[in-house]
Design a protein around this motif. Structure first.
Motif, mmCIF file in Angstrom:
data_model
loop_
_atom_site.group_PDB
_atom_site.id
_atom_site.type_symbol
_atom_site.label_atom_id
_atom_site.label_comp_id
_atom_site.label_asym_id
_atom_site.label_seq_id
_atom_site.Cartn_x
_atom_site.Cartn_y
_atom_site.Cartn_z
ATOM 1 N N SER A 97 -10.612 -4.367 -7.011
ATOM 2 C CA SER A 97 -9.942 -3.954 -5.770
ATOM 3 C C SER A 97 -8.517 -3.463 -6.046
ATOM 4 N N ARG A 99 -7.902 -1.753 -8.586
ATOM 5 C CA ARG A 99 -8.187 -0.482 -9.269
ATOM 6 C C ARG A 99 -7.585 -0.432 -10.672
ATOM 7 N N THR A 208 4.473 -2.666 -5.493
ATOM 8 C CA THR A 208 3.983 -4.022 -5.260
ATOM 9 C C THR A 208 2.478 -4.027 -5.461
ATOM 10 N N TYR A 217 -5.893 -2.754 6.995
ATOM 11 C CA TYR A 217 -6.111 -1.824 5.865
ATOM 12 C C TYR A 217 -7.177 -2.237 4.846
ATOM 13 N N GLU A 220 -10.158 0.032 4.802
ATOM 14 C CA GLU A 220 -9.869 1.349 4.213
ATOM 15 C C GLU A 220 -9.842 1.268 2.685
ATOM 16 N N HIS A 221 -9.290 0.174 2.151
ATOM 17 C CA HIS A 221 -9.249 0.036 0.689
ATOM 18 C C HIS A 221 -10.653 -0.102 0.103
ATOM 19 N N GLN A 224 -12.164 3.236 -0.140
ATOM 20 C CA GLN A 224 -11.634 3.928 -1.325
ATOM 21 C C GLN A 224 -12.393 3.508 -2.587
ATOM 22 N N MET B 1 -4.948 0.108 16.716
ATOM 23 C CA MET B 1 -4.724 0.458 15.314
ATOM 24 C C MET B 1 -4.794 1.968 15.086
ATOM 25 N N LEU B 4 -2.433 3.721 12.665
ATOM 26 C CA LEU B 4 -2.475 3.411 11.237
ATOM 27 C C LEU B 4 -3.138 4.549 10.468
ATOM 28 N N LYS B 5 -2.854 4.596 9.166
ATOM 29 C CA LYS B 5 -3.339 5.699 8.345
ATOM 30 C C LYS B 5 -4.808 5.517 7.930
ATOM 31 N N TRP B 7 -8.211 6.129 5.256
ATOM 32 C CA TRP B 7 -8.414 5.705 3.859
ATOM 33 C C TRP B 7 -8.035 6.765 2.836
ATOM 34 N N ILE B 10 -3.764 6.570 2.152
ATOM 35 C CA ILE B 10 -2.992 5.417 1.655
ATOM 36 C C ILE B 10 -3.151 5.270 0.146
ATOM 37 N N PRO B 11 -2.163 4.657 -0.529
ATOM 38 C CA PRO B 11 -2.287 4.429 -1.976
ATOM 39 C C PRO B 11 -3.514 3.550 -2.275
ATOM 40 N N ILE B 12 -4.114 3.752 -3.448
ATOM 41 C CA ILE B 12 -5.286 2.949 -3.814
ATOM 42 C C ILE B 12 -4.868 1.541 -4.216
ATOM 43 N N GLY B 13 -5.869 0.651 -4.182
ATOM 44 C CA GLY B 13 -5.688 -0.687 -4.737
ATOM 45 C C GLY B 13 -4.794 -1.601 -3.922
ATOM 46 N N GLY B 14 -4.490 -1.225 -2.701
ATOM 47 C CA GLY B 14 -3.594 -2.066 -1.904
ATOM 48 C C GLY B 14 -2.168 -2.045 -2.428
ATOM 49 N N VAL B 15 -1.890 -1.084 -3.308
ATOM 50 C CA VAL B 15 -0.544 -0.991 -3.882
ATOM 51 C C VAL B 15 0.431 -0.491 -2.817
ATOM 52 N N ILE B 16 1.603 -1.097 -2.785
ATOM 53 C CA ILE B 16 2.687 -0.565 -1.958
ATOM 54 C C ILE B 16 3.570 0.232 -2.914
ATOM 55 N N TYR B 25 6.139 -2.857 8.640
ATOM 56 C CA TYR B 25 4.894 -3.578 8.864
ATOM 57 C C TYR B 25 4.930 -4.318 10.196
ATOM 58 N N GLU B 29 -0.242 -8.056 15.367
ATOM 59 C CA GLU B 29 -1.613 -7.668 15.662
ATOM 60 C C GLU B 29 -2.593 -8.810 15.849
ATOM 61 N N TRP B 30 -2.247 -9.985 15.342
ATOM 62 C CA TRP B 30 -3.214 -11.079 15.440
ATOM 63 C C TRP B 30 -2.955 -12.022 16.619
#
Lengths: 389, 102
Positions: A97, A99, A208, A217, A220-221, A224, B1, B4-5, B7, B10-16, B25, B29-30
């Motif tokens: 996940s 990547r 990060t 998100y 969405e990941h 991907q 939502m 929100l952007k 798929w 957005i950057p892959i891998g949950g990377v910021i 952020y 939402e919850w």
């Protein structure tokens, strides 16, 4: 010039790793993977590679260490088997996940319990939904070649997924056989230099890894990841083509053995394909139109290739070296569902074999073919080869 | 939502891939219920503004007094402290299901 080496499969894999020269290898010993890392540790100790070898205290730590190193921008490898994979499975999913193109030889061994150290594919099937690319190899040559192919594919920018190379525990890992080793320079050039997309050590571009990813998100990941797997499927023929140029060995998603005019086809993965080819040869001599398919790639699953190869056949017997209790066997269920839309579906038979290292003899292989010849295949029935009643 | 952007964006891998992005952020939402204020009843005592643990309630100065502003739903967690401390019961907590299509 390529050289012939007559060594164990574990040694062959370690040689591929040496030529790829990863920055970091973190591993924990588990039978029958141990000699892979043992040989590699010798290369490190002898200064033949630039690798930092991290002897960690568990497989969970091994995968964690390579995830950390890969996120820092390193080319990374580990190796494991069975319960080692089970212990690291949390991080196996995370590697995919995030990547991170980590390469991992998986020396196939039965998952406990009861405790067993011998070959089956239950470990690989534990990770079938983890998001890793999964290759399966019949012998030393393939285990060596696919370690190199895996590195080339995993690091492609539109893929960036970890990849495991499966080889049968003891049969391939500890058996001695000849294989052709490419020149160091040829492999070095083929895999190239690893340029990570993101690196924790790149202080000019701080990133990060691993933030919480909730309902906004996470979905969405995952989409991907599916796209990356689709890209791996698209890129693989090109990688196979490039590998053929340096090695003279042309691989494909499926190894098709005498299938052109075959009415009856067996599907089996890894080393048992060698036994099955022997039986196919025998049956051919007896005038039977039989063939064999050995999938080299399990994930991404070569669905279209199976549809093309199996459409219109009379009978197909599929051998699984793992069970999926209460459900159809992993390889069988995928092939069965792949054939849903083909114009002319063959009769199908599901056979479990070789669990916990149970020997699979030519006689057992023949028995599955005989069921096909005798029109005795029932698609919804699971049968067992070499099981005592 | 819907803001929100997708798929592909957005950057892959949950990377910021940039630093200091936490202010972008939205953390509300919850929430399962939200405060709804009746401005006719509110006496601008600012108790809710003072007690809100997420600083989700805005306030401004008008002359020598403070005036209650907007309730920022991007950050409100629906804890209900504002409703509990309101001395005139101007704030009621309503279930989020009433606002699901907003």
């Amino acid at each position: 010039m390529p050289v012939k080496l007559t060594v164990t499969g574990a040694h062959a894999v370690a040689q591929a790793m040496r030529q790829i020269n990863p920055d970091v290898v973190a591993a924990y010993p588990i039978t029958p993977q141990t000699p892979v890392v043992e040989y590699y540790a010798t290369f490190v100790a002898d200064g033949m590679v630039d690798t930092i070898l991290v002897p960690v205290e568990s497989e969970h730590s091994a995968m964690s260490a390579v995830v950390g190193a890969a996120a820092a921008g390193a080319r990374t490898m580990t190796a494991t088997a069975a319960n080692g994979l089970a212990l690291m499975i949390e991080i196996v999913y995370i590697a995919a996940s995030y990547r991170l193109p980590i390469i991992m030889p998986l020396v196939n061994r039965a998952l406990s319990g009861p405790l067993n150290i011998h070959c089956d594919h239950s470990d690989a099937m534990l990770a079938r939904d983890s998001g890793w690319i999964q290759f399966f190899t019949e012998n030393h040559q393939e285990a060596y070649d696919f370690t190199i192919i895996a590195t080339k594919l995993a690091e492609k920018e539109n893929v960036l997924l970890p990849a495991m190379v499966n080889l049968d525990g003891f049969i391939t890992s500890h058996g001695v056989e000849s294989f052709e080793m490419l020149d160091d320079e040829v492999v070095k050039e083929f895999v190239g230099t690893w340029n990570p997309k993101y690196s924790l050590l790149d202080t000019e571009n701080p990133v990060t890894f691993g933030p919480v990813d909730l309902f906004d998100y996470y979905f969405e990941h995952h989409r991907q990841q599916e796209e990356a797997m689709n890209n791996a499927y698209e890129e693989l023929p090109k990688v196979f083509e490039e590998f053929a140029k340096i090695s003279g060995r042309k691989y494909d998603f499926l190894d098709l053995y005498k299938t052109d005019d075959a009415d009856y086809i067996m599907v089996v993965m890894n080393s048992t394909a060698s036994t099955a080819k022997y039986v196919v040869d025998e049956l051919r001599e007896e005038g039977k139109k039989v063939g064999l398919i050995k999938p080299q790639v399990f994930t991404p699953f070569p669905k279209k290739e199976f549809q093309k190869a199996l459409n219109g056949r009379k009978g197909v017997v599929i051998l699984d070296r793992a069970m999926s209790f209460g459900k159809e066997a992993p390889l069988y269920s995928l092939i069965k569902s792949a054939l849903y839309e083909v114009p002319s579906r063959p009769k199908l038979g599901s056979y479990i074999y070789g669990l916990g290292g149970r020997n699979t003899s030519p006689k057992m292989i023949r028995q599955a073919f005989e069921d096909a010849f005798n029109d005795n295949l029932v698609a919804d029935e699971q049968r067992y080869l070499g099981l005592r009643e | 939502m819907s803001n929100l952007k997708g798929w592909k964006e957005i950057p892959i891998g949950g990377v910021i891939d940039k630093p200091a992005t936490s202010r972008l952020y939205k953390t509300g939402e919850w929430r399962v219920s939200r405060p709804v204020i009746d401005r006719e009843v509110c006496i601008n005592c600012m108790q809710c503004w003072l007690y809100c643990p997420d600083m989700s309630i805005e306030g401004s100065i008008e002359g020598k007094r403070m005036k209650l502003g907007e309730f920022k739903m991007e950050y409100c967690k629906g804890c209900g402290v504002c409703a509990a401390v309101c001395p005139v019961n101007a704030i009621v907590m309503k279930p989020e299901s009433e606002f699901i299509d907003e």
